[in-house]
Design a protein around this motif. Structure first.
Motif, PDB file in Angstrom:
ATOM      1  N   VAL A  85       0.855  -1.187   0.000  1.00 24.56           N
ATOM      2  CA  VAL A  85       0.000   0.000   0.000  1.00 24.56           C
ATOM      3  C   VAL A  85       0.887   1.230   0.000  1.00 24.56           C
ATOM      4  O   VAL A  85       2.056   1.178   0.378  1.00 24.56           O
ATOM      5  N   SER A  86       0.353   2.369  -0.416  1.00 26.77           N
ATOM      6  CA  SER A  86       1.129   3.594  -0.537  1.00 26.77           C
ATOM      7  C   SER A  86       1.451   4.173   0.832  1.00 26.77           C
ATOM      8  O   SER A  86       0.830   3.826   1.843  1.00 26.77           O
ATOM      9  N   TYR A  87       2.420   5.099   0.843  1.00 22.09           N
ATOM     10  CA  TYR A  87       2.741   5.792   2.085  1.00 22.09           C
ATOM     11  C   TYR A  87       1.531   6.576   2.605  1.00 22.09           C
ATOM     12  O   TYR A  87       1.334   6.695   3.816  1.00 22.09           O
ATOM     13  N   VAL A  88       0.742   7.097   1.685  1.00 20.21           N
ATOM     14  CA  VAL A  88      -0.448   7.833   2.094  1.00 20.21           C
ATOM     15  C   VAL A  88      -1.415   6.926   2.837  1.00 20.21           C
ATOM     16  O   VAL A  88      -1.966   7.274   3.894  1.00 20.21           O
ATOM     17  N   GLU A  89      -1.626   5.720   2.302  1.00 15.92           N
ATOM     18  CA  GLU A  89      -2.531   4.770   2.952  1.00 15.92           C
ATOM     19  C   GLU A  89      -1.947   4.291   4.277  1.00 15.92           C
ATOM     20  O   GLU A  89      -2.679   4.129   5.264  1.00 15.92           O
ATOM     21  N   LEU A  90      -0.620   4.065   4.309  1.00 13.19           N
ATOM     22  CA  LEU A  90       0.018   3.669   5.564  1.00 13.19           C
ATOM     23  C   LEU A  90      -0.144   4.759   6.613  1.00 13.19           C
ATOM     24  O   LEU A  90      -0.374   4.467   7.796  1.00 13.19           O
ATOM     25  N   ALA A  91       0.009   5.998   6.194  1.00 10.62           N
ATOM     26  CA  ALA A  91      -0.154   7.116   7.124  1.00 10.62           C
ATOM     27  C   ALA A  91      -1.567   7.140   7.693  1.00 10.62           C
ATOM     28  O   ALA A  91      -1.776   7.385   8.888  1.00 10.62           O
ATOM     29  N   ARG A  92      -2.546   6.871   6.835  1.00 12.52           N
ATOM     30  CA  ARG A  92      -3.942   6.850   7.300  1.00 12.52           C
ATOM     31  C   ARG A  92      -4.153   5.732   8.299  1.00 12.52           C
ATOM     32  O   ARG A  92      -4.788   5.925   9.342  1.00 12.52           O
TER      33      ARG A  92
END
Length: 231
Positions: free
Chosen positions: A173-180
């Motif tokens: 998963v993307s860093y954005v999704e990981l951040a979420r």
């Protein structure tokens, strides 16, 4: 002082901690040596007996006096010593009661044959199988140490989420999704991955250092390990 340097000295003098250092090193190399023996054509039960018999002799330190300190890598010493053991002790090993009652190196519930079934079916040499199994075992050890540290600091969930980023690979998963998922920012994820990778490299150096007899050999061993895993 590395574990291997302690073991080397044990062949020449009574060294505190030598038995514990040797047992730790041997436990890490049990499966790679088992895979080597299996690829040499021995049956599963015979391979277990031979490897355990080899470690019985090694851990009782009867062979350490003949160790050449110039052969600085523990894996080189082990593979050479095991090859001699297979040539010299096969008949004696065959005459033992099955299992031999040996318990010098614990398998910790691992089924080596089950793992061996997943080795590549290609015509790899016993030495190549040993090298790959050694590299994988080293990687598993380092990842386990890093996860243990993260869990102890209350960051176990973060490690599990970011583990896929450690080896130069992007997570699924993307860093954005990981951040979420982790309740932080994309920049926070990038910083966390950077710190994890740095600690991962440090732990890898520590583990490698325990298997060579000097600081100068660490970089060469690291390069060799990367070559084995990527080749």
């Amino acid at each position: 002082t590395t574990h291997w340097s302690v073991v080397l000295r044990a062949g020449r003098e009574s060294t505190p901690g030598a038995a514990e250092a040797l047992e730790r090193l041997c436990a890490a190399y049990w499966y790679p040596l088992y895979a080597f023996v299996r690829r040499r054509g021995h049956r599963p039960e015979d391979a277990q007996d031979l490897v355990q018999g080899f470690f019985e002799r090694l851990l009782s330190r009867r062979d350490l006096a003949a160790v050449d300190p110039g052969k600085g890598r523990f894996r080189t010493f082990l593979l050479t010593a095991l090859t001699h053991h297979l040539a010299n002790e096969w008949d004696r090993s065959q005459s033992r009661k099955r299992g031999g009652g040996l318990s010098f190196v614990s398998l910790e519930g691992e089924n080596p044959e089950e793992r061996y079934r997943h080795e590549p079916a290609v015509d790899a040499t016993p030495e190549a199988i040993f090298e790959r199994a050694w590299a994988e075992r080293m990687l598993e050890t380092v990842l386990a140490r890093l996860r243990h540290e993260c869990v102890a600091d209350g960051r176990g969930d973060r490690f599990d989420a970011l583990k896929g980023c450690l080896l130069g690979q992007r997570a699924e998963v993307s860093y954005v999704e990981l951040a979420r998922q982790l309740g932080t920012t994309e920049q926070g994820i990038k910083s966390a991955v950077h710190r994890l990778r740095q600690r991962f490299r440090d732990l890898f150096r520590e583990e490698i250092a325990q298997t060579v007899d000097g600081e100068a050999e660490i970089e060469a061993e690291l390069r060799h390990l990367v070559q084995v895993m990527t080749g």
